[in-house]
Every structure is written in C-alpha cells, then in structure tokens.
Design a protein around this motif. Structure first.
Motif, short mmCIF file in Angstrom:
data_model
loop_
_atom_site.label_atom_id
_atom_site.label_comp_id
_atom_site.label_asym_id
_atom_site.label_seq_id
_atom_site.Cartn_x
_atom_site.Cartn_y
_atom_site.Cartn_z
N UNK B 249 -26.91 0.64 -10.86
CA UNK B 249 -26.20 -0.59 -11.24
C UNK B 249 -25.56 -1.24 -10.02
N UNK B 250 -25.03 -0.41 -9.13
CA UNK B 250 -24.43 -0.95 -7.90
C UNK B 250 -25.50 -1.62 -7.04
N UNK B 251 -26.67 -1.01 -6.98
CA UNK B 251 -27.78 -1.61 -6.23
C UNK B 251 -28.15 -2.96 -6.81
N UNK B 252 -28.15 -3.05 -8.12
CA UNK B 252 -28.46 -4.32 -8.79
C UNK B 252 -27.37 -5.35 -8.50
N UNK B 253 -26.13 -4.90 -8.53
CA UNK B 253 -25.01 -5.81 -8.28
C UNK B 253 -25.06 -6.34 -6.85
N UNK B 254 -25.25 -5.44 -5.89
CA UNK B 254 -25.29 -5.86 -4.48
C UNK B 254 -26.43 -6.86 -4.26
N UNK B 255 -27.61 -6.53 -4.82
CA UNK B 255 -28.76 -7.43 -4.68
C UNK B 255 -28.45 -8.79 -5.31
N UNK B 256 -27.78 -8.77 -6.45
CA UNK B 256 -27.49 -10.02 -7.16
C UNK B 256 -26.44 -10.85 -6.42
N UNK B 257 -25.44 -10.19 -5.83
CA UNK B 257 -24.43 -10.92 -5.06
C UNK B 257 -25.08 -11.61 -3.85
N UNK B 258 -25.96 -10.87 -3.18
CA UNK B 258 -26.65 -11.45 -2.01
C UNK B 258 -27.55 -12.61 -2.44
N UNK B 280 -22.29 -12.11 -13.26
CA UNK B 280 -21.82 -11.28 -12.14
C UNK B 280 -20.54 -10.54 -12.49
N UNK B 281 -19.65 -11.23 -13.17
CA UNK B 281 -18.38 -10.59 -13.56
C UNK B 281 -18.62 -9.43 -14.52
N UNK B 340 -41.14 -10.21 -9.47
CA UNK B 340 -42.16 -9.99 -8.44
C UNK B 340 -41.90 -8.71 -7.66
N UNK B 341 -42.84 -8.39 -6.76
CA UNK B 341 -42.74 -7.13 -6.01
C UNK B 341 -41.80 -7.19 -4.81
N UNK B 342 -41.29 -8.36 -4.48
CA UNK B 342 -40.52 -8.50 -3.25
C UNK B 342 -39.06 -8.08 -3.35
N UNK B 343 -38.59 -7.86 -4.55
CA UNK B 343 -37.18 -7.47 -4.74
C UNK B 343 -37.13 -6.17 -5.56
N UNK B 344 -36.16 -5.31 -5.26
CA UNK B 344 -36.14 -4.01 -5.93
C UNK B 344 -35.66 -4.05 -7.38
N UNK B 345 -35.14 -5.20 -7.83
CA UNK B 345 -34.48 -5.19 -9.14
C UNK B 345 -35.44 -4.91 -10.29
#
Lengths: 83, 374
Positions: B249-258, B280-281, B340-345
């Motif tokens: 979940x943290x990985x998803x959050x960090x990716x989403x913030x960026x 995001x909240x 798509x394949x370019x993002x880990x989410x």
C-alpha cells in the motif's frame, strides 16, 4: 510445588477467559465439552510459555497434556521441575 | 501506546529500504512477467541472512527480533510481494521444524533453509481442502520402512523450487506432519502458471503416489499437530502478510503521490483536483492505520502476549484489504498508464488480491476475529 494452587488458578482463569462458559471443573475435559475455539490451543501454549516461563516443545504435544486444568497444571509442574 | 522506532530499528529499517530499492524494485516487474524469481536474489537473501532472520544465528538466521522482522516484511512487500512471500514461507517451515521437531530434525533441516542452501515449502492446502484444511484427504500409513504417503497438495508457494516440503497428512485418523525431500520416489511437483498475482511465487501442485519417507521424517502426529504446527505457521505467515500489505500500500501511495504531482491535466497537476485529493487522503490515512495495527501486533508478539494472535489476525485482515483498496485507487489515479506495463501499480493490484486470500481469506478472518472477540 509451593505455588501449585496459584498456577492452577491462573490456568483456570485463562481458560474461562477463552471459553463461552462461566465455570469449568479442574478435571473437566474442555475439548470433550466442545468449549474451545480453533485458535485456542495456540493461545493456550502462548499463555503457558509466557505465564510460567517454560518452553513447550514437540515432546509435550500429547493431547492428554492439554485436556483439563489438572493436566495442564501437571505439565507446567513437570516443565518447571526440569528447568 | 506510542509505536516509535528505536534508533536501532530506524537503522535496520533504512537498510531494508535500501535493500528493496537496490535489489527488488528494479527487478520485480520482470520476475512477475517471467513468473519466477531469479536464483541470484534467493542466494542474496540467504547470504544476507534475510530468508529466516528470526532464527538464531547458529540455525541460519540472524537473531532478528519480531518487531524488526515486521519492518523487513514491510519493505520486502513494497519492493516485491513474491520475495516477501518467499521469506514468509521459509520462516513458517523453519520455525515449525525448530519449535516442534526433535533437535536432530531441526539440526538437519533448519540451517539449510535459513542459509538458502535449500528452499522450503509449506504443503497444507489440497485441491478440495482450502479454508477447511483441517479436513484434508491426504493419507499416511505406517510401513516397515517408515510411512507411505498418498494424496495431492495444491497452490503450494515455491513448490517449483523447494527441496524440503513440510507436508500435512492424516495418519491413523489424526493429523501428522512430515518432511518430504525433493527426489523422494513417488513424489513429483508440477508448476502452476498463469496466476492473477504473486506470479513469481513459483506455485506448484504436489503429487504423492506411494511416496515412502523414513520414521525420522515424522515431525508431529496427533490432534494438536494441526492446532499448533499448521495454525501456528499460518499465524507467522499472517504477520508477514500484514506488514507486506502495508508495504504494498505504501508503494502504491508513493507512486500515486509522484504521478499526481507530475501528471498535468486541465492545466494543473492532477493532485490539485479535489476528487484526486480525496483518493490520496484515503490512501494516506488507511496506510497509516494499517501500519499502526501491524506495529501493535508486533509489540504484542514481542512480549508473547496472549492477545497477539487475535491482533495479528486483525492486522492482516485490515492491512490486506487496505492493500487492495490502495492498489485499486493507485491504478485509477494512473489512468491508462495504470493498466500498462510501465508502472508497478497494476502488479501491486494483482498481488494485493492474492494477499486477501492467502493464510486465511478475509471471510475466514472475519469469522475468526469474531470468534475470538465475542
């Protein structure tokens, strides 16, 4: 053991906290009465190890050791004597 | 209670972050596509004593405390859910053997797992016995040479790679646990591919067809075998999955913030849109909440507290659901890029669904949490 009554009371109290009944006899088979839940044995081992500072191992895993307050108390006494 | 990390835990956590960033994040999508971990990462985990770090040093671990192990699981889960799963399974098998096996059995197998010399697998689930694993149909019978095993196991993580399998069967009407080593006559493994998520967890179906193991391979037999070996191992695994879900979940959050900072639509970064901020909240607050539940479970486990098992169930239940919701929202926030394949989410989303199923489905956990609380 000098503290035998105290040990037994602690075991009884733990069991009563984790079953749906308000009383249990010291010689009553808690499994046979259907009082225990799926995670109970794991909780019981955790309790015994933490409360009495002993380690339950594979050789202690006979079902008979855990069926009644008396049997659990006997197991604890044996483990404490061996420490 | 304030769950503040000690200076040592902060230092350890920083090293886990670096390990995940250096060795897992760059490779996780490839492992997912190839449906297999690289041999080199398994070797590295073994050499780094990270496969079963909670074992004593002499048994192949590094004597890591359970709270620090949680921090490790979070970072492994953030980097690669499959590696986190590998580490969880190795711990489940090694600790079951160490705790409930004889000294000779522990000496024989546990250090091999801890150092990565041989991978272990936990063989409980059967084709027709998942949540109701207690009623599996695999059998063991006494024979002159030991025991003969017959039956099948399915969905066994790292069953393709493992050399040591902890196998549950019924012996004389009661549960029993055996070690079966790869190469034993009558035992074969078949890979399961095409999974939704945790695709590099190298799942296999196991077949035992007149498989004979010696007496020395019987770890436990009797009614409590399931209650302690199987259930206890799953409890260990749930703690890892709970923390791993927070990492995901943290990985998803960090990716989403960026992404929402960089991605501009309608002339502004999309994070400036209120509906995006709401998502995001929700992610920020739910990740924090799930992490706190994990910290609480870890603190109770460190003290062998009698409520540790229930709190671990709660942590896994909440964290795995949080992981799935966070991954779902992260894909949504990434729009077309999210699928798509370019993002880990998109990998995280698929892995997150699996984490709501392993070591007890969310529905089984609802039943267990209620049972232990009401």
């Amino acid at each position: 053991m000098a503290d035998n009554a105290g040990n037994k009371a602690a075991i009884r109290e733990f069991i009563l906290e984790n079953i749906s009944e308000s009383t249990v006899r010291d010689d009553e088979d808690i499994f046979e009465r259907g009082l225990v839940r799926s995670m109970f044995v794991m909780q019981l081992v955790l309790f015994v190890e933490q409360e009495f500072g002993v380690s339950i191992t594979g050789e202690d895993l006979q079902f008979d050791n855990f069926r009644t307050v008396d049997r659990i108390d006997e197991l604890v006494s044996r483990k404490l004597a061996a420490v | 209670m304030l769950y503040e990390l000690t200076p040592q835990q902060q230092e350890d956590r920083a090293s886990f972050v670096a390990f995940a960033d250096d060795h897992l994040v760059p490779e996780a999508d490839r492992w997912d596509r190839e449906q297999r971990l690289s041999d080199s990462v398994v070797e590295l985990l073994g050499k780094s004593r990270l496969l079963v770090p909670t074992l004593p040093t002499e048994a192949g671990g590094s004597g890591m405390d359970v709270e620090t192990y949680g921090l490790l699981s979070e970072e492994l889960g953030r980097g690669c859910g499959n590696v986190r799963n590998l580490v969880a399974v190795q711990g489940m098998v090694a600790h079951a053997l160490l705790k409930w096996g004889t000294k000779a059995q522990a000496d024989r197998w546990v250090p091999r797992i801890g150092t990565g010399e041989t991978v272990g697998a936990f063989a409980l689930t059967e084709p027709e016995a998942g949540s109701d694993a207690r009623n599996g149909s695999m059998t063991a019978e006494r024979t002159g040479a030991g025991f003969v095993l017959n039956g099948r196991k399915k969905w066994i993580s790292f069953g393709q790679r493992a050399g040591i399998f902890l196998v549950f069967a019924r012996l004389e009407g009661e549960p029993a646990a055996f070690v079966v080593e790869r190469g034993t006559d009558g035992f074969r493994t078949e890979p399961i591919s095409g999974l939704l998520g945790l695709r590099a967890s190298e799942l296999a179906e196991l077949t035992f067809d007149g498989c004979v193991v010696p007496e020395a391979n019987l770890i436990s037999h009797g009614r409590l075998t399931f209650d302690l070996l199987a259930t206890g191992s799953l409890d260990y695994g749930r703690y890892s999955t709970a923390y791993g879900s927070v990492g995901l979940a943290q990985g998803c959050l960090t990716a989403s913030l960026e992404y929402t900072r960089e991605r501009t639509q309608f002339g502004v970064p999309i994070r400036d849109h209120q509906l995006v901020r709401r998502m995001l909240t929700d992610m920020i607050s739910s990740v924090e909440a799930a992490r706190l539940l994990c910290r609480q479970a870890g603190a109770l486990r460190a003290r062998n507290h009698k409520d540790a098992i229930r709190q671990t169930l709660i942590a896994k239940y909440v964290a795995s659901r949080t992981g799935f919701r966070a991954a779902d929202d992260a894909v949504q926030l990434h729009g077309a890029n999210g699928i798509g394949p370019g993002f880990p989410v998109q990998r995280h989303l698929r892995d997150a669904k699996v984490q709501e199923i392993i070591e007890g489905t969310s529905q089984i956990q609802q039943v267990q949490i209620a049972e232990m609380t009401l």
